[in-house]
Enzyme design. Structure first.
Site, PDB file in Angstrom:
ATOM      1  N   PRO A   2      41.708  42.057  39.846  1.00 38.79           N
ATOM      2  CG  PRO A   2      41.507  44.371  39.964  1.00 38.79           C
ATOM      3  CD  PRO A   2      42.375  43.279  39.417  1.00 38.79           C
ATOM      4  CD  GLU A   3      38.520  36.499  39.458  1.00 34.62           C
ATOM      5  OE1 GLU A   3      37.403  35.950  39.405  1.00 34.62           O
ATOM      6  OE2 GLU A   3      39.577  35.870  39.608  1.00 34.62           O
TER       7      GLU A   3
END
Ligand SMILES: [Zn+2]
Length: 280
Positions: A2-3
């Site tokens: 996840p960014e």
């Protein structure tokens, strides 16, 4: 992994279900994540406490409580936060479960256990702000993320610009996929030393970064209903990627082949023709 956009959408997805709710019970799987889950401290700080706000800082979800304690969650590689009925079957890899006052639960599921759960009790919150949060890099949606601010931040950094953008102590929340896409959009070669870019080039990087991150958040927005119920939350947003993962394919701008090279140990995709090196 996840960014920033995924974490931002996680916060947006959780807010309608959690704000104003009081936490009744805390349970953990007993298995350590990146660090052990501080179950006793969580119970002491969270039970009977009410959730006031949910915000993102860097790639952390910050859940602030009524007595000013803060629950901090990092999703790691595979972490997911979802809202479930207390009657929903528990699933494998649920490592933390907070039961709410409406027969619903917040569940943190993390197959690879690289995530992290930490709590700052009310009397230690100052430390959270001054040490932990102060160490995080500049936020892409902040005022300082502009040509002047980035020029200043990079002036003594000779790392390749791609490594600079991905260094969480300098810039928050930009991982490998977005770094590749931002540099392609800005027409800058990923190996350019950060301290050789002009103010105008940094401004272009900032503009492209904000545009790409906002687009990803908007793409994730359509999946917000997935936070409720067994489907949990989505992984990557289906962004239109221009260069990432496209080795050997035609550059969408000039038709030249996309090159792949490792920079700082990470896969880097770029067009040698469209992305200028300041060294040349
Ligand atoms: Zn090109």
């Amino acid at each position: 992994m996840p960014e920033l956009p995924e974490v931002e959408v996680t916060c947006q997805g959780l807010r309608p279900h959690l704000l104003g709710r009081t936490i009744r019970t805390v349970r953990s799987s007993g298995k350590p994540l990146r660090q052990p889950i501080p179950e006793d401290l969580l119970r002491r700080c969270l039970c009977g406490n009410t959730i006031l706000t949910i915000e993102r800082r860097a790639k952390y979800v910050l859940i602030r409580l009524k007595d000013s304690a803060v629950l901090v969650i990092h999703l790691g590689m595979t972490g997911k936060l979802g809202i479930f009925s207390v009657n929903a079957e528990p699933v494998r890899h649920d490592h933390l479960v907070l039961t709410l006052d409406n027969e619903m639960e917040l569940r943190f599921n993390d197959a690879r256990r690289f995530g992290c759960v930490a709590i700052w009790p009310a009397d230690e919150v100052e430390e959270l702000e001054q040490t932990f949060l102060a160490r995080q890099g500049i936020e892409p949606f902040s005022e300082d993320f502009c040509g002047v601010g980035l020029l200043q931040l990079a002036k003594s950094c000779s790392l390749p610009i791609k490594s600079f953008l991905m260094d969480t102590r300098r810039v928050s929340g930009i991982g490998n996929i977005y770094a590749n896409e931002i540099l392609f959009a800005a027409g800058i070669h990923p190996l350019c030393p950060a301290n050789t870019l002009s103010r105008e080039q940094w401004q272009e990087v900032a503009t492209c970064a904000v545009r790409i991150l906002k687009k990803a958040i908007a793409a994730g927005g359509s999946t917000i209903s997935d936070f409720l119920g067994a489907s949990g939350q989505p992984g990557y947003f289906q962004l239109q990627l221009a260069v990432y993962g496209k080795k050997g394919e035609a550059c969408p701008r000039c038709g030249e082949e996309i090159t792949k090279e490792a920079i700082g140990g990470r896969a880097t995709f770029f067009c040698g023709k469209c992305q200028k090196s300041t060294q040349r």
